[in-house]
Each structure stands twice: as C-alpha cells, then as structure tokens.
Write a protein that holds these residues in place. Structure first.
Motif: not given
Length: 199
Positions: A186-190, A192-199
């Motif tokens: 769950a932490e990895w998913d959050r 990764i989602a946070d990283l993708l939202s910044r780009h």
C-alpha cells in the motif's frame, strides 16, 4: 504484484548501537522484532519440551509399575472351533498369514475359572491354547505397557509439544508478515501514485 524488501534478511543486523537503518520502515522493524521473539521462544521451548517429556516418562513408568502387579498373563483354551465368520477380524500380508477369529475360551486365574472370547488363528480346533492378559479379577485386559512404550511416549510428548509450539509461532509470524507485506504494498502504491502526480 508482491514487492520484496531488498536486504530484508539482514534486518536483524541493521540496528547497531540504537541507530536503526533509516531506509527501513516501521513495519520492517516490527517484523524483524517479531522474528527475533519467535526464534527466542523456540529456543526457550527446547528445555520446556524436555521437561514435558520427562514428566510423561515418569507418568508412564508409574503406569508400567502398576500394571506389573495388576495385569497378569495366563493361558486360555478354546472351547469351540475357530470357524470363518463374517465378523472375523482378518489380516493378510505378503506372506498370506492366517486370519484370526475370536472364539469362546476358558482360563483359570487364582483357582477360579473364567470364560470369554479369545482371538486365535481361523481354523484352529477346540483345545487350542493362547496366551492372554487378565486383570486382578481374572477378566480380559489389554496388553500391559513395555519399557519401549514408556520411552516412545516420552519422546512423542517432548517432540510433539515443541512441534505444536513451533507451528503456532511460525504460523503467527507468517500471518504478521502477510499483514506487513500488505502495508508495504500500500505504501509503494501511494508513493508511486504521488510520484506520477508530480510529473
């Protein structure tokens, strides 16, 4: 997809002088701590299991001593032919051993005649003798314990208690590991989602 923590097997050695590895998450440290507790408990269970085995040995040895004075071997004589019957208890092996049948028999214990059904080979004639075990009342009894039975019971109790404890502890560890793996995913998913939202 299940993600594995790199270097997870070295978690126990990552905490040095009170400074944990900063790359480890809280659930990683908790899982490593649980693992150390379980290993410690498994080691502690060794002498405890030996104590259980010694207790079982003493108990079974006492039973053996009691049976030596309360169970006796006598000779029984059949009073009927051991004919084949549907209720006969038959057992065969690779050598085609004869089946056995329980037939009316009689025996004498302390001057008193007793009767009962005794197992002999099927087809045995009247008057066939068999060694049986009886109690102080002269009634049929189970075979008494032997020294081998006592040792086997002690070993089974000692090993069995340790295996039972180990199964419970290891099962608990894998349940917690499954839960922590879910948290890590769950932490990895959050992240990764946070990283993708910044780009």
């Amino acid at each position: 997809m299940r993600r594995k923590l790199t270097g997870h097997t070295r978690i126990a050695g990552d905490e040095v002088a009170g400074y944990p590895n900063p790359l480890l998450r809280d659930c990683d440290l908790r899982q490593a701590q649980i693992k150390r507790w379980i290993v410690t408990l498994l080691l502690v269970m060794v002498p405890f299991s030996l104590w259980i085995g010694i207790g079982a040995y003493s108990e079974q040895q006492q039973r053996l001593d009691d049976q030596r004075t309360s169970i006796h071997q006598v000779t029984a004589t059949t009073t009927d032919v051991a004919a084949v019957a549907p209720t006969a208890a038959a057992s065969f092996d690779s050598t085609n051993a004869a089946a056995v049948t329980a037939v009316p028999s009689q025996w004498v214990y302390r001057g008193v005649e007793h009767t009962g059904r005794v197992s002999v080979d099927t087809g045995s004639p009247v008057g066939t003798t068999a060694q049986i075990w009886v109690n102080d009342a002269g009634e049929l009894s189970l075979r008494p314990l032997t020294s081998s039975d006592v040792v086997a019971a002690a070993i089974f109790s000692a090993v069995g208690s340790w295996i039972l404890a180990a199964t419970a502890l290891v099962g608990f560890y894998y349940v917690m590991r499954y839960r922590y793996d879910g948290r890590r995913d769950a932490e990895w998913d959050r992240e990764i989602a946070d990283l993708l939202s910044r780009h």
